[in-house]
Scaffold this motif. Sequence first.
Motif, PDB file in Angstrom:
ATOM      1  N   TYR A  41       0.811  -1.216   0.000  1.00  0.00           N
ATOM      2  CA  TYR A  41       0.000   0.000   0.000  1.00  0.00           C
ATOM      3  C   TYR A  41       0.848   1.271   0.000  1.00  0.00           C
ATOM      4  O   TYR A  41       0.351   2.356   0.293  1.00  0.00           O
ATOM      5  N   GLY A  42       2.122   1.149  -0.326  1.00  0.00           N
ATOM      6  CA  GLY A  42       2.989   2.318  -0.319  1.00  0.00           C
ATOM      7  C   GLY A  42       3.351   2.725   1.094  1.00  0.00           C
ATOM      8  O   GLY A  42       3.687   1.881   1.930  1.00  0.00           O
ATOM      9  N   ASP A  43       3.267   4.009   1.375  1.00  0.00           N
ATOM     10  CA  ASP A  43       3.644   4.502   2.701  1.00  0.00           C
ATOM     11  C   ASP A  43       2.480   4.525   3.675  1.00  0.00           C
ATOM     12  O   ASP A  43       2.591   5.068   4.778  1.00  0.00           O
ATOM     13  N   ALA A  44       1.335   3.947   3.284  1.00  0.00           N
ATOM     14  CA  ALA A  44       0.184   3.898   4.190  1.00  0.00           C
ATOM     15  C   ALA A  44       0.473   2.949   5.344  1.00  0.00           C
ATOM     16  O   ALA A  44       1.000   1.849   5.156  1.00  0.00           O
ATOM     17  N   ALA A  45       0.106   3.367   6.551  1.00  0.00           N
ATOM     18  CA  ALA A  45       0.341   2.547   7.741  1.00  0.00           C
ATOM     19  C   ALA A  45      -0.648   1.390   7.769  1.00  0.00           C
ATOM     20  O   ALA A  45      -1.859   1.570   7.589  1.00  0.00           O
ATOM     21  N   ALA A  46      -0.141   0.179   7.968  1.00  0.00           N
ATOM     22  CA  ALA A  46      -0.979  -1.012   8.037  1.00  0.00           C
ATOM     23  C   ALA A  46      -1.409  -1.260   9.477  1.00  0.00           C
ATOM     24  O   ALA A  46      -0.656  -1.029  10.421  1.00  0.00           O
ATOM     25  N   ASP A  47      -2.645  -1.720   9.642  1.00  0.00           N
ATOM     26  CA  ASP A  47      -3.193  -1.997  10.965  1.00  0.00           C
ATOM     27  C   ASP A  47      -3.620  -3.454  11.002  1.00  0.00           C
ATOM     28  O   ASP A  47      -4.588  -3.847  10.347  1.00  0.00           O
ATOM     29  N   ALA A  48      -2.904  -4.250  11.773  1.00  0.00           N
ATOM     30  CA  ALA A  48      -3.189  -5.684  11.816  1.00  0.00           C
ATOM     31  C   ALA A  48      -4.452  -5.997  12.604  1.00  0.00           C
ATOM     32  O   ALA A  48      -4.994  -7.101  12.500  1.00  0.00           O
ATOM     33  N   ASN A  49      -4.953  -5.039  13.380  1.00  0.00           N
ATOM     34  CA  ASN A  49      -6.078  -5.305  14.274  1.00  0.00           C
ATOM     35  C   ASN A  49      -7.426  -4.917  13.686  1.00  0.00           C
ATOM     36  O   ASN A  49      -8.463  -5.227  14.286  1.00  0.00           O
ATOM     37  N   ALA A  50      -7.449  -4.247  12.566  1.00  0.00           N
ATOM     38  CA  ALA A  50      -8.717  -3.800  11.995  1.00  0.00           C
ATOM     39  C   ALA A  50      -8.639  -3.797  10.476  1.00  0.00           C
ATOM     40  O   ALA A  50      -7.617  -3.445   9.899  1.00  0.00           O
ATOM     41  N   ASN A  51      -9.744  -4.188   9.857  1.00  0.00           N
ATOM     42  CA  ASN A  51      -9.829  -4.194   8.407  1.00  0.00           C
ATOM     43  C   ASN A  51     -11.291  -3.995   8.024  1.00  0.00           C
ATOM     44  O   ASN A  51     -12.138  -4.841   8.310  1.00  0.00           O
ATOM     45  N   MET A  52     -11.590  -2.873   7.390  1.00  0.00           N
ATOM     46  CA  MET A  52     -12.977  -2.560   7.060  1.00  0.00           C
ATOM     47  C   MET A  52     -13.561  -3.494   6.008  1.00  0.00           C
ATOM     48  O   MET A  52     -14.785  -3.538   5.823  1.00  0.00           O
ATOM     49  N   ALA A  53     -12.719  -4.275   5.342  1.00  0.00           N
ATOM     50  CA  ALA A  53     -13.215  -5.197   4.317  1.00  0.00           C
ATOM     51  C   ALA A  53     -14.062  -6.311   4.910  1.00  0.00           C
ATOM     52  O   ALA A  53     -14.902  -6.891   4.208  1.00  0.00           O
ATOM     53  N   VAL A  54     -13.869  -6.636   6.184  1.00  0.00           N
ATOM     54  CA  VAL A  54     -14.628  -7.729   6.798  1.00  0.00           C
ATOM     55  C   VAL A  54     -16.008  -7.265   7.243  1.00  0.00           C
ATOM     56  O   VAL A  54     -16.839  -8.096   7.647  1.00  0.00           O
ATOM     57  N   LEU A  55     -16.273  -5.963   7.181  1.00  0.00           N
ATOM     58  CA  LEU A  55     -17.568  -5.445   7.602  1.00  0.00           C
ATOM     59  C   LEU A  55     -18.600  -5.616   6.497  1.00  0.00           C
ATOM     60  O   LEU A  55     -18.285  -5.590   5.309  1.00  0.00           O
ATOM     61  N   SER A  56     -19.849  -5.772   6.902  1.00  0.00           N
ATOM     62  CA  SER A  56     -20.940  -5.823   5.938  1.00  0.00           C
ATOM     63  C   SER A  56     -21.137  -4.458   5.306  1.00  0.00           C
ATOM     64  O   SER A  56     -20.857  -3.420   5.917  1.00  0.00           O
ATOM     65  N   TRP A  57     -21.624  -4.442   4.077  1.00  0.00           N
ATOM     66  CA  TRP A  57     -21.852  -3.165   3.402  1.00  0.00           C
ATOM     67  C   TRP A  57     -22.884  -2.316   4.144  1.00  0.00           C
ATOM     68  O   TRP A  57     -22.898  -1.087   4.029  1.00  0.00           O
ATOM     69  N   LYS A  58     -23.733  -2.954   4.948  1.00  0.00           N
ATOM     70  CA  LYS A  58     -24.719  -2.192   5.716  1.00  0.00           C
ATOM     71  C   LYS A  58     -24.053  -1.367   6.817  1.00  0.00           C
ATOM     72  O   LYS A  58     -24.619  -0.364   7.261  1.00  0.00           O
ATOM     73  N   GLU A  59     -22.884  -1.794   7.254  1.00  0.00           N
ATOM     74  CA  GLU A  59     -22.157  -1.042   8.275  1.00  0.00           C
ATOM     75  C   GLU A  59     -21.377   0.123   7.673  1.00  0.00           C
ATOM     76  O   GLU A  59     -21.027   1.065   8.384  1.00  0.00           O
ATOM     77  N   ILE A  60     -21.110   0.065   6.392  1.00  0.00           N
ATOM     78  CA  ILE A  60     -20.369   1.136   5.714  1.00  0.00           C
ATOM     79  C   ILE A  60     -21.334   2.202   5.190  1.00  0.00           C
ATOM     80  O   ILE A  60     -21.086   3.399   5.323  1.00  0.00           O
ATOM     81  N   PHE A  61     -22.427   1.760   4.595  1.00  0.00           N
ATOM     82  CA  PHE A  61     -23.394   2.674   3.986  1.00  0.00           C
ATOM     83  C   PHE A  61     -24.639   2.736   4.867  1.00  0.00           C
ATOM     84  O   PHE A  61     -25.448   1.805   4.872  1.00  0.00           O
ATOM     85  N   LYS A  62     -24.793   3.836   5.589  1.00  0.00           N
ATOM     86  CA  LYS A  62     -25.850   3.962   6.589  1.00  0.00           C
ATOM     87  C   LYS A  62     -27.168   4.474   6.014  1.00  0.00           C
ATOM     88  O   LYS A  62     -28.203   4.365   6.653  1.00  0.00           O
ATOM     89  N   ASP A  63     -27.129   5.057   4.826  1.00  0.00           N
ATOM     90  CA  ASP A  63     -28.337   5.617   4.222  1.00  0.00           C
ATOM     91  C   ASP A  63     -29.339   4.492   3.929  1.00  0.00           C
ATOM     92  O   ASP A  63     -29.058   3.592   3.131  1.00  0.00           O
ATOM     93  N   PRO A  64     -30.546   4.539   4.546  1.00  0.00           N
ATOM     94  CA  PRO A  64     -31.532   3.456   4.313  1.00  0.00           C
ATOM     95  C   PRO A  64     -31.936   3.317   2.849  1.00  0.00           C
ATOM     96  O   PRO A  64     -32.173   2.202   2.375  1.00  0.00           O
ATOM     97  N   LEU A  65     -32.045   4.438   2.138  1.00  0.00           N
ATOM     98  CA  LEU A  65     -32.428   4.365   0.725  1.00  0.00           C
ATOM     99  C   LEU A  65     -31.337   3.688  -0.101  1.00  0.00           C
ATOM    100  O   LEU A  65     -31.639   2.895  -1.008  1.00  0.00           O
TER     101      LEU A  65
END
Length: 462
Positions: A41-65
């Motif tokens: 990922y270049g110079d981006a800091a990696a976080d071994a304890n969290a990864n937003m990819a494992v979250l459901s899309w409902k947790e990322i996109f809060k808009d009900p519509l």
Amino acid sequence: MTHWRKRYHFLVQITAFSLVLYSCDVTKPYANKQTVPDHLYGDAAADANANMAVLSWKEIFKDPLLQDLIAEGIENNLDLKTAAANLKAAEANFVQSKQAFLPSLSGNASAGAYHPSDAQASNTQVYQLYALSSWQADIWGKLRSTKRSMYASYLASEAYQQAVKTQLVANIAVTYYQLLAYDEQLNIVQQSLEVYSKDTETMKILKNSDVVTGAAVVQSAANYYAVKSTVPDIKNNIRQAENTMSLLLGRTPGPVKRDSLFNEQVYSELSTGLPVQLLANRPDVKQAELQLRSYFEQVNVAETSFYPALTITGQAGLYGTQLKNFFSAGAFLANIVGGLTQPIFNNGLNKQKLKIAQANYEASEYNYSKVLLTAGQEVSNALYQYQMVDEKAQSRQEQIANLEKAVHFTKELLKYTSDTNYTDVLTSEQSLLSARQSAITDKLQQLQAVVNLYAALGGGWK
């Protein structure tokens, strides 16, 4: 009795011989030699304890519509249905590869009457009922490699379906946000038209008071119509975006229910995890690795073509020339035959198959590396885009606030002093409109950066 005992011993010997040869596997075990760079990922800091990819899309996109639209797309999108159909075909190929280990079995029944010439024997009748079985011993691991290749292809098709779903979720979200941006652009233009219309009337009053010239009046009107001419383009963009959304949802063109742009909450808890997690989370990376595995097994299959093949065939049934004696013990027949076939000269086809398989494997190695690097690039781009948009947000607010003051000041000065002309008012108004449009773009880019990062990490298919 002795006759059948000999046949039994012969069958046992062939089976034992097959088992011995079965252990002579010439294929190689698969091992992925490709590694995931730590700084993918270049110079981006990696976080071994969290990864937003494992979250459901409902947790990322809060808009009900937006959630309703994504759910509808997952249910009805035609590309996703096509991927599901292709997965069924891959599953059928894998199931068949497992059944290749079993012997084939066929049955045959026939009856015939023969009238020979006078010089030959008398008329005869022949009745046959028998079963024929054939089995190819997997001596060199050809069938096992084929099975592993088909299984890898099946998993690759499954990963492709997941990749389509990931891209579908991202496309729906991006199109939705684009629609909101167009709505906001149209809203700002319509607000500006109201202001410019009042400006034109003001310029007419000021002209009658000899404060401004006729040139200021027509210039004000021209400014009004210049902005008004952008309305059809924005409406056209809205219609095309709605049609794009309808296609993603698998429905005919029509309106799309939606909220407003500045009501959208931007997901701020960005976390990328470690680059190696792409192998588990990002479907296209998994697909590329599984394709690599499948082509590796195809090389194994091609190499077994240079070794002899052992085939065992057996036949058992009834044969008779008279129907009344057809089911008697003497009508029973059986045989079993084992044979080895060693390729000697096959017009170079075996070498051709091996070279093609090796070339396909080499190409799949390069493709896997490219897919991995592309994934890293997309993650890096999305992260940097989010950071840059966030960085200029405060500056944009300050710009708009100062331009609003500039518009107010120049309008007031125009009424009471000759040091200011309408060009100053026009310039400040155009700058304010441009800044407001840029603020819309900033908000859109921020939302899109989250979508792009989520998709780049492999989120959306779970």
